[in-house]
Enzyme design. Structure first.
Site, PDB file in Angstrom:
ATOM      1  N   GLU A  27       0.814  -1.227   0.000  1.00  0.00           N
ATOM      2  CA  GLU A  27       0.000   0.000   0.000  1.00  0.00           C
ATOM      3  C   GLU A  27       0.844   1.273   0.000  1.00  0.00           C
ATOM      4  O   GLU A  27       0.312   2.365   0.078  1.00  0.00           O
ATOM      5  CB  GLU A  27      -0.936  -0.002   1.211  1.00  0.00           C
ATOM      6  CG  GLU A  27      -2.018  -1.047   1.122  1.00  0.00           C
ATOM      7  CD  GLU A  27      -2.973  -1.061   2.306  1.00  0.00           C
ATOM      8  OE1 GLU A  27      -2.611  -0.545   3.385  1.00  0.00           O
ATOM      9  OE2 GLU A  27      -4.083  -1.588   2.143  1.00  0.00           O
ATOM     10  N   GLU A  84     -10.161  -4.834   9.224  1.00  0.00           N
ATOM     11  CA  GLU A  84      -9.084  -3.834   9.190  1.00  0.00           C
ATOM     12  C   GLU A  84      -8.111  -4.119   8.057  1.00  0.00           C
ATOM     13  O   GLU A  84      -7.741  -3.215   7.319  1.00  0.00           O
ATOM     14  CB  GLU A  84      -8.350  -3.829  10.541  1.00  0.00           C
ATOM     15  CG  GLU A  84      -7.208  -2.850  10.616  1.00  0.00           C
ATOM     16  CD  GLU A  84      -7.628  -1.389  10.550  1.00  0.00           C
ATOM     17  OE1 GLU A  84      -6.772  -0.566  10.193  1.00  0.00           O
ATOM     18  OE2 GLU A  84      -8.788  -1.063  10.847  1.00  0.00           O
ATOM     19  N   VAL A  88      -3.435 -11.145   0.782  1.00  0.00           N
ATOM     20  CA  VAL A  88      -3.002 -12.440   0.254  1.00  0.00           C
ATOM     21  C   VAL A  88      -1.652 -12.202  -0.405  1.00  0.00           C
ATOM     22  O   VAL A  88      -1.496 -11.275  -1.215  1.00  0.00           O
ATOM     23  CB  VAL A  88      -4.020 -13.016  -0.753  1.00  0.00           C
ATOM     24  CG1 VAL A  88      -3.495 -14.300  -1.381  1.00  0.00           C
ATOM     25  CG2 VAL A  88      -5.364 -13.252  -0.071  1.00  0.00           C
ATOM     26  N   GLY A  94      -5.035 -15.117  -7.106  1.00  0.00           N
ATOM     27  CA  GLY A  94      -5.676 -15.740  -8.254  1.00  0.00           C
ATOM     28  C   GLY A  94      -6.211 -17.130  -7.963  1.00  0.00           C
ATOM     29  O   GLY A  94      -6.660 -17.826  -8.866  1.00  0.00           O
ATOM     30  N   GLY A  96      -8.554 -17.593  -5.401  1.00  0.00           N
ATOM     31  CA  GLY A  96      -9.800 -17.443  -4.658  1.00  0.00           C
ATOM     32  C   GLY A  96      -9.608 -17.322  -3.154  1.00  0.00           C
ATOM     33  O   GLY A  96     -10.573 -17.417  -2.395  1.00  0.00           O
ATOM     34  N   GLY A  98      -8.665 -14.684  -1.290  1.00  0.00           N
ATOM     35  CA  GLY A  98      -9.278 -13.478  -0.733  1.00  0.00           C
ATOM     36  C   GLY A  98     -10.770 -13.689  -0.515  1.00  0.00           C
ATOM     37  O   GLY A  98     -11.320 -13.348   0.536  1.00  0.00           O
ATOM     38  N   ASN A 125      -6.646   1.423  -5.392  1.00  0.00           N
ATOM     39  CA  ASN A 125      -6.503  -0.034  -5.489  1.00  0.00           C
ATOM     40  C   ASN A 125      -7.665  -0.618  -6.298  1.00  0.00           C
ATOM     41  O   ASN A 125      -8.562  -1.270  -5.765  1.00  0.00           O
ATOM     42  CB  ASN A 125      -6.427  -0.642  -4.086  1.00  0.00           C
ATOM     43  CG  ASN A 125      -5.939  -2.075  -4.121  1.00  0.00           C
ATOM     44  OD1 ASN A 125      -5.939  -2.716  -5.172  1.00  0.00           O
ATOM     45  ND2 ASN A 125      -5.547  -2.572  -2.962  1.00  0.00           N
ATOM     46  N   TYR A 132     -13.998  -6.628  -4.628  1.00  0.00           N
ATOM     47  CA  TYR A 132     -15.049  -6.422  -3.633  1.00  0.00           C
ATOM     48  C   TYR A 132     -16.424  -6.280  -4.295  1.00  0.00           C
ATOM     49  O   TYR A 132     -17.417  -6.812  -3.812  1.00  0.00           O
ATOM     50  CB  TYR A 132     -14.742  -5.206  -2.759  1.00  0.00           C
ATOM     51  CG  TYR A 132     -13.507  -5.371  -1.911  1.00  0.00           C
ATOM     52  CD1 TYR A 132     -13.174  -6.598  -1.327  1.00  0.00           C
ATOM     53  CD2 TYR A 132     -12.638  -4.313  -1.706  1.00  0.00           C
ATOM     54  CE1 TYR A 132     -12.030  -6.755  -0.560  1.00  0.00           C
ATOM     55  CE2 TYR A 132     -11.490  -4.460  -0.926  1.00  0.00           C
ATOM     56  CZ  TYR A 132     -11.197  -5.681  -0.361  1.00  0.00           C
ATOM     57  OH  TYR A 132     -10.072  -5.826   0.400  1.00  0.00           O
TER      58      TYR A 132
END
Length: 161
Positions: A27, A84, A88, A94, A96, A98, A125, A132
């Protein structure tokens, strides 16, 4: 291949901090990490734990992590789970994982009588935002996050009416 999710224990402190640092690097926020093993021990496994941690493991190797805590919705009159951090490791993406972590948390929220599962995502992001959306998450664009830290937090804490 064996994939499982487990709750972290005190023995996982070094690994939890490693994941936090990996996420911060991803990040571009590593300069903000001040957490130490001692701070994490106290706040995750001390007398009054403030958050919980789960690991997703592939063949007993830690592939992903989720750090979460309970909050409360006055409008729903129910607790919620606030995610929070979800991370991964790049070499496990890739697959699955997450979605598997989010699904686990959604199930936990339902089991605990929570009315919602929510989190924040950095606006740059785009891959996370698309992910999401793909699981049915709705952006709360009319809300902005507000935060007090450091000296501003201390200054407000000293306010006397």
């Amino acid at each position: 291949m064996s994939v499982n999710i487990r709750h972290a224990t005190l023995e996982d402190i070094k690994d939890i901090l490693a994941f936090i640092n990996e996420l911060a690097i991803y990040e571009k926020l590593q300069h903000e990490v001040v957490a130490t093993e001692e701070i994490l021990k106290q706040n995750l496994f001390g007398t009054n734990p403030y958050a919980e941690v789960i690991f997703l493991e592939e063949n007993q190797n830690q592939a992903g992590i989720a750090i979460f805590f309970h909050n409360f919705s006055t409008f729903l009159g129910q607790p919620g789970i606030y995610l929070e951090d979800l991370f991964v490791r790049p070499n496990y993406r890739g697959k699955g994982y997450g979605k598997k972590l989010l699904s686990y948390l959604a199930n936990l929220a339902v089991e605990r009588g929570c009315g919602r599962l929510e989190w924040s995502v950095l606006n740059w992001n785009q891959s996370a935002i698309e992910f999401y959306k793909s699981v049915g998450a709705v952006a709360m664009d009319e809300w902005t996050v507000q935060r007090l830290t450091g000296e501003n937090l201390k200054k407000l804490a000293l306010f006397k009416p």
